[in-house]
Write a protein that holds these residues in place. Structure first.
Motif, short mmCIF file in Angstrom:
data_model
loop_
_atom_site.label_atom_id
_atom_site.label_comp_id
_atom_site.label_asym_id
_atom_site.label_seq_id
_atom_site.Cartn_x
_atom_site.Cartn_y
_atom_site.Cartn_z
N ILE A 286 32.26 27.36 -6.07
CA ILE A 286 31.17 26.56 -5.49
C ILE A 286 31.04 26.82 -4.00
O ILE A 286 29.93 26.98 -3.48
N LEU A 306 27.91 18.10 -2.06
CA LEU A 306 28.84 18.40 -3.13
C LEU A 306 29.61 17.14 -3.51
O LEU A 306 30.19 16.47 -2.65
N VAL A 325 26.17 30.03 -10.35
CA VAL A 325 25.98 28.89 -9.45
C VAL A 325 25.03 29.24 -8.32
O VAL A 325 24.16 28.44 -7.93
N LEU A 329 21.54 27.35 -7.40
CA LEU A 329 21.38 26.75 -6.07
C LEU A 329 20.18 27.33 -5.35
O LEU A 329 19.40 26.60 -4.70
N LEU A 344 25.14 18.89 -5.87
CA LEU A 344 25.95 19.64 -6.81
C LEU A 344 27.14 18.78 -7.22
O LEU A 344 27.90 18.31 -6.36
N ILE A 355 29.15 21.74 -14.33
CA ILE A 355 28.50 21.89 -13.03
C ILE A 355 27.06 21.41 -13.17
O ILE A 355 26.31 21.93 -13.99
N ILE A 357 23.52 20.74 -11.04
CA ILE A 357 22.79 21.00 -9.80
C ILE A 357 21.44 20.31 -9.89
O ILE A 357 20.62 20.63 -10.75
N THR A 419 17.28 19.03 -12.95
CA THR A 419 18.74 19.08 -13.02
C THR A 419 19.16 20.11 -14.06
O THR A 419 18.73 20.05 -15.22
#
Length: 430
Positions: A286, A306, A325, A329, A344, A355, A357, A419
């Protein structure tokens, strides 16, 4: 007196002889009649379809030959019946498991044979279609017209049709007349193969070719146009030269990114593609991913938040996980308004590293969600192109997540944000 006694004697003798011959005749008739009755009874049972019956053996030569012949006939009929049952079972198994829908219609226009794929294809019950006129069963009009054509032409035919039956479907139909012995017309058989998925994939292929052509054409046109302008004399203007070269450089970079993504996607989709699994840190993945997008976020005055209580160790390919990731992002930053926040989250759930986001961007309409992982599919083409994306990022992400035996899901509300949730097994050997 003697004459009278002689008469009595003769009468008595005749009576005795009659009785003797009667007894002998009855015994002789019974000897031949019983085997004949047995043969007759056996023949009647054979006519009824009981091929297991046999004639009892007799010692008389002629009757024994007849009994043996009838028994041989019975055994042959039993063997033929057994073979026929096996062939019927094989044919039934073949029809039921052939994968395609099959229906046979008799010369009177009534359905005589159907298989389970046919019943499942149109959600029919066997009792409601068996021996019913095919026009009254509720078949789509396109199928009925095709069957009518086979009846009228008495020739084999093949046709692909599109119809709506609970949902849009594409079917490949093959129909042929059924001709029995001596040219007797028995009816029509139709095989239906659902090609909806093939048509969908073919459309995706066509869209892919069209999109690749369009995506390549745009930067190439820009590069060609501005380079020609420079060659025509604009290069003498230092400011124009600088501006045009910047545009050419930007478009060449865009072309390079597109080709790289195409090669990357092609590599991932190839049979035999594998990832290198090893124990890795989710926090490290991450952090490295956020480093790659933080500059873009700062330019848009966005915040990257985060939420992760503790580090999570799991089995994965570090480089590919960073790619996953970072792509998600980057999308969140690109499709969010300035001043918003991208969050995140990372945690363990049901033996998986999760995970999530979330952004506060433009969102995606519900009808668009099933297609966002397709290559080059863009919800807003103009905005997507201005963001610098190639349209291949989510397709690559999906393949990489699946290569980790994981799952990716998306939830979005137009105007509020999107999401993405990625779940990867903690240990691939589990």
């Amino acid at each position: 007196m003697r004459l009278r006694e002689l008469r009595v004697f003769i009468v008595a003798l005749l009576v005795v002889l009659f009785l003797v011959f009667s007894i002998i005749g009855f015994q002789t008739f019974g000897k031949f009649a019983e085997p004949i009755d047995n043969v007759t009874a056996t023949a009647i049972e054979l006519a009824k379809g009981n091929y297991k019956v046999r004639v009892p053996s007799v010692l008389d030569g002629t009757i024994d030959q007849l009994s043996t012949s009838v028994n041989i006939l019975a055994r042959n009929l039993q063997d033929i019946s057994f073979v026929r049952k096996i062939e019927e079972e094989r044919l039934k198994t073949l029809i039921e498991n052939m994968g395609s829908a099959l229906v046979m219609i008799g010369r009177e226009g009534k359905i005589t044979v159907v298989n389970k794929p046919f019943l499942n294809q149109f959600d029919f019950d066997f009792d409601k279609v068996d021996n019913q006129p095919f026009r009254n069963t509720g078949l789509p009009s396109e199928v009925v017209e095709f069957i009518d054509m086979i009846f009228m032409t008495e020739k084999s035919a093949r046709k692909q049709i599109r119809f709506e039956y609970q949902q849009v479907k594409h079917m490949e139909l093959y129909g042929a007349p059924v001709i029995g012995e001596h040219g007797r017309w028995l009816g029509v058989v139709v095989v239906m193969h659902d090609v909806t998925e093939l048509v969908r994939l073919e459309q995706i292929r066509k869209d892919f070719v069209a999109n690749v052509s369009h995506e390549l054409k745009t930067p190439i046109t820009s590069i060609k146009g501005f380079s020609e302008t420079l060659l025509d004399g604009a290069m003498e203007d230092r400011q124009a030269l600088h501006d045009f070269l910047q545009i050419i450089h930007k478009e060449s970079e865009r072309l390079q990114f597109l080709i790289q993504d195409l090669l990357e996607l092609s590599k991932i989709e190839q049979h035999g593609f594998s990832i290198e699994l090893h124990r890795t840190s989710l926090r490290e993945i991450i952090d490295r991913s956020m480093e790659m997008v933080v500059q873009k976020a700062e330019e848009k005055e966005m915040s990257l938040v985060l939420k992760m209580e503790e580090d999570i160790e799991f089995e994965a390919d570090t480089g590919r996980m960073i790619q996953i990731v970072m792509n998600l992002l980057a999308n969140a930053v690109n499709y969010s308004l300035s001043g918003t926040t991208v969050t995140l989250q990372a945690y363990i759930e049901n033996g998986h590293a999760v995970i999530k986001i979330s952004d506060e961007g433009i969102g995606i309409a519900q009808q668009e969600l099933p297609r966002i992982f397709e290559r080059f599919y863009r919800v807003d083409r103009a905005r997507s192109r201005n963001s610098g994306g190639t349209g291949l990022g989510l397709a690559i992400v999906k393949h990489l997540v699946e290569a980790h035996n994981g799952r990716i899901a998306v939830h979005s509300t137009v105007g509020k944000g999107t999401t993405f949730k990625v779940s990867i097994p903690l240990w691939q050997s589990m």
